[in-house]
Design a protein around this motif. Sequence first.
Motif, PDB file in Angstrom:
ATOM      1  N   VAL A   1      44.576  45.000  42.644  1.00 26.74           N
ATOM      2  CA  VAL A   1      43.615  45.056  43.731  1.00 26.74           C
ATOM      3  C   VAL A   1      43.683  43.735  44.467  1.00 26.74           C
ATOM      4  CG1 VAL A   1      41.173  45.311  44.333  1.00 26.74           C
ATOM      5  CG2 VAL A   1      42.106  46.571  42.377  1.00 26.74           C
ATOM      6  N   ASP A   2      43.910  43.817  45.744  1.00 24.32           N
ATOM      7  CA  ASP A   2      43.961  42.651  46.611  1.00 24.32           C
ATOM      8  C   ASP A   2      42.669  42.645  47.423  1.00 24.32           C
ATOM      9  OD1 ASP A   2      44.816  40.549  48.247  1.00 24.32           O
ATOM     10  OD2 ASP A   2      45.869  41.903  49.601  1.00 24.32           O
ATOM     11  N   LEU A   3      41.846  41.613  47.263  1.00 23.27           N
ATOM     12  CA  LEU A   3      40.561  41.528  47.958  1.00 23.27           C
ATOM     13  C   LEU A   3      40.574  40.398  48.970  1.00 23.27           C
ATOM     14  CD1 LEU A   3      38.330  41.869  44.807  1.00 23.27           C
ATOM     15  CD2 LEU A   3      38.410  43.491  46.691  1.00 23.27           C
ATOM     16  N   LYS A   4      40.199  40.719  50.197  1.00 27.17           N
ATOM     17  CA  LYS A   4      40.005  39.722  51.242  1.00 27.17           C
ATOM     18  C   LYS A   4      38.495  39.623  51.430  1.00 27.17           C
ATOM     19  CE  LYS A   4      44.454  39.456  52.449  1.00 27.17           C
ATOM     20  NZ  LYS A   4      45.095  40.355  51.542  1.00 27.17           N
ATOM     21  N   VAL A   5      37.931  38.437  51.156  1.00 28.12           N
ATOM     22  CA  VAL A   5      36.480  38.298  51.165  1.00 28.12           C
ATOM     23  C   VAL A   5      36.007  37.237  52.143  1.00 28.12           C
ATOM     24  CG1 VAL A   5      36.301  39.091  48.774  1.00 28.12           C
ATOM     25  CG2 VAL A   5      36.398  36.651  49.246  1.00 28.12           C
ATOM     26  N   SER A   6      34.787  37.429  52.583  1.00 34.48           N
ATOM     27  CA  SER A   6      34.143  36.538  53.546  1.00 34.48           C
ATOM     28  C   SER A   6      33.518  35.335  52.855  1.00 34.48           C
ATOM     29  CB  SER A   6      33.047  37.322  54.267  1.00 34.48           C
ATOM     30  OG  SER A   6      32.069  37.739  53.317  1.00 34.48           O
ATOM     31  N   SER A   7      33.022  34.403  53.670  1.00 32.37           N
ATOM     32  CA  SER A   7      32.360  33.239  53.090  1.00 32.37           C
ATOM     33  C   SER A   7      31.082  33.636  52.372  1.00 32.37           C
ATOM     34  CB  SER A   7      32.091  32.160  54.138  1.00 32.37           C
ATOM     35  OG  SER A   7      31.640  32.681  55.336  1.00 32.37           O
ATOM     36  N   SER A   8      30.410  34.699  52.791  1.00 30.47           N
ATOM     37  CA  SER A   8      29.189  35.123  52.099  1.00 30.47           C
ATOM     38  C   SER A   8      29.495  35.799  50.772  1.00 30.47           C
ATOM     39  CB  SER A   8      28.357  36.056  52.984  1.00 30.47           C
ATOM     40  OG  SER A   8      29.074  37.234  53.269  1.00 30.47           O
TER      41      SER A   8
END
Length: 168
Positions: A1-8
């Motif tokens: 699983v490749d997750l691209k996440v925000s600063s929050s």
Amino acid sequence: VDLKVSSSAGGRRENVARIHPERSNVVRVYKPSHHRHEAEVKQETKVNAQFTVHSVNLVRGLLATIYFKMDTSEKELYKKYLPYLKEPFVRIVKEKGGMQKLPDPKYVIGSNFVDIGFAYDEKNQRVILFSALDNLIKGGAGQAVQNMNIAFGLEETLGLNYLPVYPI
């Protein structure tokens, strides 16, 4: 699983690398393995998923890309996702043209929606699933309200029927 996440979605601990100005214009691997949510996935699905998390230039939201082998077809995948069309906050996204061919966090921000889509690589018998959500709503407060509504026998969507903020 490749997750691209925000600063929050970067956690609660104070850290200069987690503040949004420092994350601006980057795609930075910050958790290549052993993510804390892997155990939850295994517990609930019996699947031993491995996560690699990247910080990206988003204030809120996340995009998950999940890869696995499966001998199927795109038509069969659609059939597997048909039951989700009855869920009030799940949207299946798979367009042939236009701006949103697959899930994109931009189109769920400010809502309790999770957008799900997929592609099938027939040559390699590989399914690629995509999901986008607002981690502060669907991944947090909105999901808590939805669960509370269900627990108290209320309408599942009570207090959550609002549209994403884009397009304005």
